[in-house]
Scaffold this motif. Sequence first.
Motif, PDB file in Angstrom:
ATOM      1  N   GLY A 279       0.793  -1.218   0.000  1.00 28.64           N
ATOM      2  CA  GLY A 279       0.000   0.000   0.000  1.00 28.64           C
ATOM      3  C   GLY A 279       0.827   1.270   0.000  1.00 28.64           C
ATOM      4  O   GLY A 279       0.276   2.363  -0.014  1.00 28.64           O
ATOM      5  N   GLY A 280       2.162   1.145   0.031  1.00 28.67           N
ATOM      6  CA  GLY A 280       3.014   2.316  -0.053  1.00 28.67           C
ATOM      7  C   GLY A 280       3.423   2.909   1.278  1.00 28.67           C
ATOM      8  O   GLY A 280       3.924   4.039   1.332  1.00 28.67           O
ATOM      9  N   GLU A 281       3.233   2.155   2.367  1.00 24.50           N
ATOM     10  CA  GLU A 281       3.657   2.663   3.668  1.00 24.50           C
ATOM     11  C   GLU A 281       5.176   2.836   3.713  1.00 24.50           C
ATOM     12  O   GLU A 281       5.919   2.084   3.077  1.00 24.50           O
ATOM     13  CB  GLU A 281       3.207   1.695   4.771  1.00 24.50           C
ATOM     14  CG  GLU A 281       3.548   2.147   6.182  1.00 24.50           C
ATOM     15  CD  GLU A 281       2.951   3.488   6.515  1.00 24.50           C
ATOM     16  OE1 GLU A 281       3.681   4.497   6.430  1.00 24.50           O
ATOM     17  OE2 GLU A 281       1.757   3.545   6.857  1.00 24.50           O
ATOM     18  N   ASP A 282       5.631   3.839   4.434  1.00 25.28           N
ATOM     19  CA  ASP A 282       7.061   4.080   4.609  1.00 25.28           C
ATOM     20  C   ASP A 282       7.665   2.911   5.387  1.00 25.28           C
ATOM     21  O   ASP A 282       7.311   2.681   6.553  1.00 25.28           O
ATOM     22  CB  ASP A 282       7.272   5.387   5.375  1.00 25.28           C
ATOM     23  CG  ASP A 282       8.739   5.694   5.633  1.00 25.28           C
ATOM     24  OD1 ASP A 282       9.605   4.962   5.106  1.00 25.28           O
ATOM     25  OD2 ASP A 282       9.019   6.682   6.344  1.00 25.28           O
ATOM     26  N   PRO A 283       8.586   2.140   4.789  1.00 33.23           N
ATOM     27  CA  PRO A 283       9.153   0.986   5.494  1.00 33.23           C
ATOM     28  C   PRO A 283       9.854   1.359   6.799  1.00 33.23           C
ATOM     29  O   PRO A 283       9.877   0.569   7.741  1.00 33.23           O
ATOM     30  CB  PRO A 283      10.145   0.399   4.476  1.00 33.23           C
ATOM     31  CG  PRO A 283       9.605   0.830   3.151  1.00 33.23           C
ATOM     32  CD  PRO A 283       9.056   2.199   3.382  1.00 33.23           C
ATOM     33  N   LEU A 284      10.420   2.559   6.870  1.00 36.43           N
ATOM     34  CA  LEU A 284      11.081   2.962   8.105  1.00 36.43           C
ATOM     35  C   LEU A 284      10.064   3.218   9.221  1.00 36.43           C
ATOM     36  O   LEU A 284      10.385   3.041  10.405  1.00 36.43           O
ATOM     37  CB  LEU A 284      11.947   4.205   7.872  1.00 36.43           C
ATOM     38  CG  LEU A 284      13.259   3.929   7.131  1.00 36.43           C
ATOM     39  CD1 LEU A 284      14.004   5.230   6.863  1.00 36.43           C
ATOM     40  CD2 LEU A 284      14.141   2.970   7.930  1.00 36.43           C
ATOM     41  N   TYR A 285       8.855   3.625   8.847  1.00 35.22           N
ATOM     42  CA  TYR A 285       7.799   3.727   9.860  1.00 35.22           C
ATOM     43  C   TYR A 285       7.496   2.330  10.411  1.00 35.22           C
ATOM     44  O   TYR A 285       7.371   2.144  11.629  1.00 35.22           O
ATOM     45  CB  TYR A 285       6.532   4.340   9.269  1.00 35.22           C
ATOM     46  CG  TYR A 285       5.331   4.196  10.175  1.00 35.22           C
ATOM     47  CD1 TYR A 285       5.178   5.032  11.266  1.00 35.22           C
ATOM     48  CD2 TYR A 285       4.387   3.194   9.961  1.00 35.22           C
ATOM     49  CE1 TYR A 285       4.100   4.889  12.131  1.00 35.22           C
ATOM     50  CE2 TYR A 285       3.304   3.041  10.819  1.00 35.22           C
ATOM     51  CZ  TYR A 285       3.167   3.888  11.898  1.00 35.22           C
ATOM     52  OH  TYR A 285       2.101   3.720  12.752  1.00 35.22           O
ATOM     53  N   ILE A 286       7.376   1.356   9.518  1.00 34.41           N
ATOM     54  CA  ILE A 286       7.126  -0.019   9.959  1.00 34.41           C
ATOM     55  C   ILE A 286       8.268  -0.493  10.847  1.00 34.41           C
ATOM     56  O   ILE A 286       8.044  -1.128  11.887  1.00 34.41           O
ATOM     57  CB  ILE A 286       6.958  -0.953   8.743  1.00 34.41           C
ATOM     58  CG1 ILE A 286       5.764  -0.510   7.884  1.00 34.41           C
ATOM     59  CG2 ILE A 286       6.784  -2.397   9.202  1.00 34.41           C
ATOM     60  CD1 ILE A 286       5.609  -1.303   6.599  1.00 34.41           C
ATOM     61  N   ALA A 287       9.506  -0.172  10.455  1.00 33.48           N
ATOM     62  CA  ALA A 287      10.670  -0.590  11.244  1.00 33.48           C
ATOM     63  C   ALA A 287      10.612   0.000  12.650  1.00 33.48           C
ATOM     64  O   ALA A 287      10.906  -0.688  13.639  1.00 33.48           O
ATOM     65  CB  ALA A 287      11.955  -0.164  10.539  1.00 33.48           C
ATOM     66  N   ARG A 288      10.210   1.265  12.758  1.00 32.73           N
ATOM     67  CA  ARG A 288      10.101   1.884  14.076  1.00 32.73           C
ATOM     68  C   ARG A 288       9.046   1.183  14.924  1.00 32.73           C
ATOM     69  O   ARG A 288       9.226   0.975  16.134  1.00 32.73           O
ATOM     70  CB  ARG A 288       9.752   3.366  13.938  1.00 32.73           C
ATOM     71  CG  ARG A 288      10.901   4.215  13.422  1.00 32.73           C
ATOM     72  CD  ARG A 288      10.630   5.693  13.612  1.00 32.73           C
ATOM     73  NE  ARG A 288       9.513   6.169  12.806  1.00 32.73           N
ATOM     74  CZ  ARG A 288       9.627   6.607  11.550  1.00 32.73           C
ATOM     75  NH1 ARG A 288      10.816   6.607  10.955  1.00 32.73           N
ATOM     76  NH2 ARG A 288       8.572   7.046  10.891  1.00 32.73           N
ATOM     77  N   ARG A 289       7.935   0.812  14.289  1.00 39.96           N
ATOM     78  CA  ARG A 289       6.891   0.110  15.031  1.00 39.96           C
ATOM     79  C   ARG A 289       7.359  -1.284  15.476  1.00 39.96           C
ATOM     80  O   ARG A 289       6.990  -1.753  16.556  1.00 39.96           O
ATOM     81  CB  ARG A 289       5.624  -0.011  14.175  1.00 39.96           C
ATOM     82  CG  ARG A 289       5.010   1.303  13.751  1.00 39.96           C
ATOM     83  CD  ARG A 289       4.751   2.226  14.920  1.00 39.96           C
ATOM     84  NE  ARG A 289       3.909   1.620  15.931  1.00 39.96           N
ATOM     85  CZ  ARG A 289       3.655   2.161  17.120  1.00 39.96           C
ATOM     86  NH1 ARG A 289       4.195   3.310  17.446  1.00 39.96           N
ATOM     87  NH2 ARG A 289       2.866   1.545  17.981  1.00 39.96           N
ATOM     88  N   LEU A 290       8.149  -1.943  14.663  1.00 36.14           N
ATOM     89  CA  LEU A 290       8.689  -3.252  15.046  1.00 36.14           C
ATOM     90  C   LEU A 290       9.622  -3.127  16.244  1.00 36.14           C
ATOM     91  O   LEU A 290       9.637  -3.996  17.128  1.00 36.14           O
ATOM     92  CB  LEU A 290       9.406  -3.894  13.855  1.00 36.14           C
ATOM     93  CG  LEU A 290       8.497  -4.346  12.700  1.00 36.14           C
ATOM     94  CD1 LEU A 290       9.327  -4.684  11.469  1.00 36.14           C
ATOM     95  CD2 LEU A 290       7.649  -5.554  13.115  1.00 36.14           C
ATOM     96  N   VAL A 291      10.405  -2.041  16.283  1.00 35.48           N
ATOM     97  CA  VAL A 291      11.257  -1.797  17.453  1.00 35.48           C
ATOM     98  C   VAL A 291      10.386  -1.633  18.687  1.00 35.48           C
ATOM     99  O   VAL A 291      10.685  -2.164  19.764  1.00 35.48           O
ATOM    100  CB  VAL A 291      12.147  -0.558  17.230  1.00 35.48           C
ATOM    101  CG1 VAL A 291      12.852  -0.158  18.526  1.00 35.48           C
ATOM    102  CG2 VAL A 291      13.183  -0.834  16.137  1.00 35.48           C
ATOM    103  N   ALA A 311      18.598  -3.935  14.200  1.00 33.97           N
ATOM    104  CA  ALA A 311      19.424  -4.393  13.082  1.00 33.97           C
ATOM    105  C   ALA A 311      18.620  -4.413  11.790  1.00 33.97           C
ATOM    106  O   ALA A 311      19.128  -4.064  10.716  1.00 33.97           O
ATOM    107  CB  ALA A 311      19.979  -5.786  13.384  1.00 33.97           C
ATOM    108  N   ALA A 312      17.353  -4.823  11.872  1.00 39.39           N
ATOM    109  CA  ALA A 312      16.494  -4.836  10.680  1.00 39.39           C
ATOM    110  C   ALA A 312      16.274  -3.420  10.169  1.00 39.39           C
ATOM    111  O   ALA A 312      16.287  -3.168   8.962  1.00 39.39           O
ATOM    112  CB  ALA A 312      15.159  -5.500  11.009  1.00 39.39           C
ATOM    113  N   LYS A 313      16.073  -2.477  11.094  1.00 40.24           N
ATOM    114  CA  LYS A 313      15.911  -1.077  10.697  1.00 40.24           C
ATOM    115  C   LYS A 313      17.165  -0.570   9.996  1.00 40.24           C
ATOM    116  O   LYS A 313      17.092   0.072   8.946  1.00 40.24           O
ATOM    117  CB  LYS A 313      15.601  -0.228  11.937  1.00 40.24           C
ATOM    118  CG  LYS A 313      15.395   1.258  11.668  1.00 40.24           C
ATOM    119  CD  LYS A 313      16.650   2.059  11.936  1.00 40.24           C
ATOM    120  CE  LYS A 313      17.037   2.008  13.392  1.00 40.24           C
ATOM    121  NZ  LYS A 313      18.295   2.770  13.638  1.00 40.24           N
ATOM    122  N   ASP A 314      18.334  -0.897  10.564  1.00 43.94           N
ATOM    123  CA  ASP A 314      19.593  -0.466   9.946  1.00 43.94           C
ATOM    124  C   ASP A 314      19.812  -1.149   8.591  1.00 43.94           C
ATOM    125  O   ASP A 314      20.315  -0.526   7.649  1.00 43.94           O
ATOM    126  CB  ASP A 314      20.765  -0.776  10.876  1.00 43.94           C
ATOM    127  CG  ASP A 314      20.759   0.098  12.130  1.00 43.94           C
ATOM    128  OD1 ASP A 314      20.102   1.150  12.097  1.00 43.94           O
ATOM    129  OD2 ASP A 314      21.402  -0.290  13.126  1.00 43.94           O
TER     130      ASP A 314
END
Length: 447
Positions: A279-291, A311-314
């Motif tokens: 859907g075009g979500e910012d992957p770094l936003y998802i990464a922050r939520r995973l943290v 590490a996944a975010k990086d």
Amino acid sequence: MSSLFEAAGMERNAPRPLADRLRPESLATVIGQEHLLGENGLLTRMVAAGRLSSVIFWGPPGTGKTTVARLLAQVTDLDFVQLSAIQSGVQDLRKVFDAAKARREQGRGTLLFVDEIHRFNRSQQDAFLPHMEDGTITLVGATTENPSFELNSAVLSRSTVLTFRRLDHDALAELLVRAEEFEGRKLPLDDDARSALIDMADGDGRALATLAEDVLLATHKGVEKPLTREELTELVQRRAPLYDKSQDGHYNLISALHKSVRGSDPDAALYWLARMLAGGEDPLYIARRLVRMAVEDIGMADPVALVHANAAKDAYDFLGSPEGELALAQVTVYLATAPKSNAAYMAFNAATRTAREHGSYLPPKHILNAPTRLMKDEGYGAGYAYDHSQEGAFSGQNYFPDEMEREQFYKPTPYGYEEQVGKRLERWSKIRAERSGAGKAPGKGES
């Protein structure tokens, strides 16, 4: 009010999209909203009672909100007036209200349909209130956003919120049959391609009609060989999934991802992750939520989860799309399959509440540094026991303010690494009780 073109019948002969031509002509033929328009549906009961109150239609695009509003005006004998909150302002509202008042003086009512009503600001929404209260208008507002967050409480208190559901596979299949009957022609699709076309519509009836029209326009009448899924995909542009990353879809899907991880379901978590990325979500936003999930829902049960999430975010930051998305998928699986604990999260919340309640107590003097003679004379640092010099590297001294009783905020679960932490804390608690005397809270300056 009809235009000169409508009065002359010219508008009926103008080209119209299939989606518009397929609009139901009665409430009974509306598809997919049986909970509202079925035999015991709320709108059915309102119409039968002969009294339509103001309502807010909440639901995704292409589910029939505008069509139902028009049909309600017909069956209740109200003049239908339509506004778009995107294109209208205060002056437009005043004109509508003045015209509605004039109709009322002539014994006629007005159904005012406001599309995207959530786009009106708070003061514009307030302008509806007196006209709703005195019956000048019956308001039918349509919104794709959660009314609880987007509409004034005053408007909501004077309305009934009705939820329109996205059209399911069966409803869309029925709509496709209607389109074929209307056009007098079957869509040249095999069963798999037909199912794919329905999936592309993503619960949106208008989108399905548009896709069907694209297929009909691109193929000739009498085509013998039906199109396959692959050929259909090449023929029409696949519609993006229903997902607005700045509105409800954004919060709904991240909530689904978070709860799937918390619920230890890696398959569901991967599905919602894929939906968000598609859907075009910012992957770094998802990464922050995973943290966040790593610290809130896994915590000390697997402290390494936070390392993996970072590490996944990086990795994504380093690789970018699409290669970096695999790192997000990997950590999603890791987090979903890790042991779960929110003990640290709950402990911090409890400690925060206690800190606010107790104000600005000073630490006990024995754990304060004494860099000056005056501070030493005041007892700073007196009796402090250096833990590394104690048996088991544990002194058992008190570190809470002297005015407070000791509290236990952190309560480890028996899951994962936290089970070991719990045993360690239990052992230290016994030592603390022994060294402080008969279970009395240790410290108060004692070593």
